[in-house]
Design an enzyme around this catalytic site. Structure first.
Site, mmCIF file in Angstrom:
data_model
loop_
_atom_site.group_PDB
_atom_site.id
_atom_site.type_symbol
_atom_site.label_atom_id
_atom_site.label_comp_id
_atom_site.label_asym_id
_atom_site.label_seq_id
_atom_site.Cartn_x
_atom_site.Cartn_y
_atom_site.Cartn_z
ATOM 1 N N LEU A 1 32.667 42.092 36.500
ATOM 2 C CA LEU A 1 32.274 41.523 37.789
ATOM 3 C C LEU A 1 31.343 40.336 37.541
ATOM 4 C CD1 LEU A 1 32.683 41.860 40.787
ATOM 5 C CD2 LEU A 1 30.839 43.533 40.818
ATOM 6 N N HIS A 2 31.925 39.235 37.079
ATOM 7 C CA HIS A 2 31.176 38.011 36.772
ATOM 8 C C HIS A 2 31.104 37.145 38.025
ATOM 9 C CE1 HIS A 2 34.917 35.643 36.606
ATOM 10 N NE2 HIS A 2 35.433 36.780 36.133
ATOM 11 N N ALA A 3 30.559 35.943 37.920
ATOM 12 C CA ALA A 3 30.273 35.104 39.093
ATOM 13 C C ALA A 3 31.500 34.809 39.955
ATOM 14 C CB ALA A 3 29.612 33.800 38.650
ATOM 15 N N GLU B 1 42.775 37.117 38.273
ATOM 16 C CA GLU B 1 42.543 36.374 37.031
ATOM 17 C C GLU B 1 43.628 36.733 36.022
ATOM 18 O OE1 GLU B 1 38.593 37.473 35.895
ATOM 19 O OE2 GLU B 1 37.692 36.241 37.454
#
Length: 91
Positions: A16-18, A89
């Site tokens: 859970l990145h930016a 992604e």
């Protein structure tokens, strides 16, 4: 008001990145519901990118989605679908 709960495992490589947190927050904001994400002892509003980043949720971690409000069921379904799709992604 009934509270709903779901669990989902983060399966994308970067967790859970930016960018993923931003997608999740935008999606959560589209519903008439209050969604809270819980990971371990930490919790954050699903509408807060900074709060989501502070959860430090990596690949393989299971998060709990708590929802209440008129659209909570639909919101949880949409968030689970986003997570299962690896936040759209490649990895």
């Amino acid at each position: 008001m009934t509270k709903l709960e779901r669990q989902v495992t983060i399966c994308n490589k970067l967790g859970l990145h930016a960018r993923a947190a931003t997608k999740l927050a935008i999606l959560a904001s589209e519903f008439d519901a209050e969604i809270t994400i819980v990971q371990g002892e930490k919790k954050a509003s699903a509408a807060s990118v900074l709060g989501l980043l502070m959860l430090e949720t990596g690949m393989g971690k299971t998060i709990t989605l708590l929802g209440k409000g008129q659209d909570a069921d639909a919101a949880l379904d949409a968030i689970c679908a986003l997570v299962d799709a690896k936040f759209d992604e490649a990895s």
